[in-house]
Design an enzyme around this catalytic site. Structure first.
Site, PDB file in Angstrom:
ATOM      1  N   ASP A  92       0.832  -1.199   0.000  1.00 21.89           N
ATOM      2  CA  ASP A  92       0.000   0.000   0.000  1.00 21.89           C
ATOM      3  C   ASP A  92       0.869   1.252   0.000  1.00 21.89           C
ATOM      4  O   ASP A  92       1.931   1.275   0.629  1.00 21.89           O
ATOM      5  CB  ASP A  92      -0.898  -0.018   1.240  1.00 21.89           C
ATOM      6  CG  ASP A  92      -2.042   0.975   1.136  1.00 21.89           C
ATOM      7  OD1 ASP A  92      -2.335   1.452   0.019  1.00 21.89           O
ATOM      8  OD2 ASP A  92      -2.643   1.287   2.179  1.00 21.89           O
TER       9      ASP A  92
ATOM     10  N   ASN B  86     -10.377  -3.495  -6.527  1.00 20.22           N
ATOM     11  CA  ASN B  86      -9.600  -2.511  -7.291  1.00 20.22           C
ATOM     12  C   ASN B  86     -10.214  -2.184  -8.648  1.00 20.22           C
ATOM     13  O   ASN B  86      -9.820  -1.188  -9.286  1.00 20.22           O
ATOM     14  CB  ASN B  86      -8.161  -2.987  -7.493  1.00 20.22           C
ATOM     15  CG  ASN B  86      -7.309  -2.879  -6.247  1.00 20.22           C
ATOM     16  OD1 ASN B  86      -6.322  -3.584  -6.105  1.00 20.22           O
ATOM     17  ND2 ASN B  86      -7.694  -2.000  -5.322  1.00 20.22           N
TER      18      ASN B  86
END
Length: 246
Positions: free
Chosen positions: A26, A74
């Site tokens: 991340d 996503n």
């Protein structure tokens, strides 16, 4: 109470390296934003970090490294960003396949990756097949992966077996359920790392993380390096893992 078939044993954290490490990668976007760059620049740097950390993991004796590359959520990102991410995945497969073979690494992909474009699926299948004769550490890439979907699919497979008469409900225990998961033949997850300072699992390896050690580090993924991984392993070694015992 019987222990799960592939469950780790109490005390395996102290002084020993983890066999299986998973990372939620991340911070690519924030890395780019801090430098006034487009998000794709952060993702490119993130791919460099994948190469760096996968090699570092092998040097540090980690048997299995599982990386959360693209979640089933996503797809909600802008179409251009998703297209850029798929392009980076293609480039990674093209450039890394020979290195994986040369370094005796086995590649695995988990998740519903067959929903990706046909050419990309073919590239994934070819790279995975080419590395299956290797005997060294394993690199697992989670693509179009969501843990809740994985658990639901496992429950559906077991329900189908019950409906067909091949299984009775009383035979379904934790070990049987684990065998229906995508990670059924991997060592138990020892350590889960998330970069960028966020402190959540984001639908990643929820079942597998039941007794994993969790580490949330502030470093953005493009800046995560071998020293950061070593620090995480040192932190893991210092923990006493009880698994519900004393």
């Amino acid at each position: 109470m019987p222990q799960r078939a592939n469950a780790p044993h109490p005390g395996t954290g102290g002084g020993k390296p983890p066999r299986h490490v998973a990372i939620i990668m991340d911070g690519n976007g924030r890395w780019a934003k801090a430098r006034h760059l487009p998000r794709i620049a952060g993702h490119r740097k993130g791919v460099e970090a994948v190469r760096r950390i996968s090699r570092a993991a092998r040097e540090l004796g980690i048997e299995v490294l599982t990386l959360y590359a693209f979640s089933s959520e996503n797809w909600r990102r802008p179409e251009e960003e998703v297209r850029d991410l798929m392009g980076l995945l293609r480039r990674f497969l093209q450039t890394e396949a020979e290195d994986l073979i040369r370094e005796d690494v086995r590649l695995r992909v988990i998740g519903e990756y067959r929903a990706l474009s046909a050419d990309l699926v073919a590239m994934i299948d070819e790279t995975v097949a080419r590395t299956q004769r290797n005997h060294g550490p394993m690199l697992v890439i989670a693509l179009n992966y969501g843990s809740q979907a994985e658990i639901t699919a496992a429950a559906r497979r077991l329900a189908t077996d019950v409906a067909s008469g091949g299984l009775i409900p009383d035979e379904i225990d934790e070990a049987r359920f684990e065998r229906a998961l995508a990670t059924h033949d991997l060592p138990p997850l020892d350590l889960m790392i998330r970069t960028s300072g966020e402190q959540r699992l984001s639908n990643f390896l929820l079942w597998q993380a039941a007794y994993a050690e969790l580490m949330f580090v502030d470093t953005l993924w493009p800046d995560f390096d071998k020293a950061a991984l070593e620090a995480a392993l040192e932190g893991f070694a210092a923990r006493h893992r009880r698994f519900g015992g004393l």
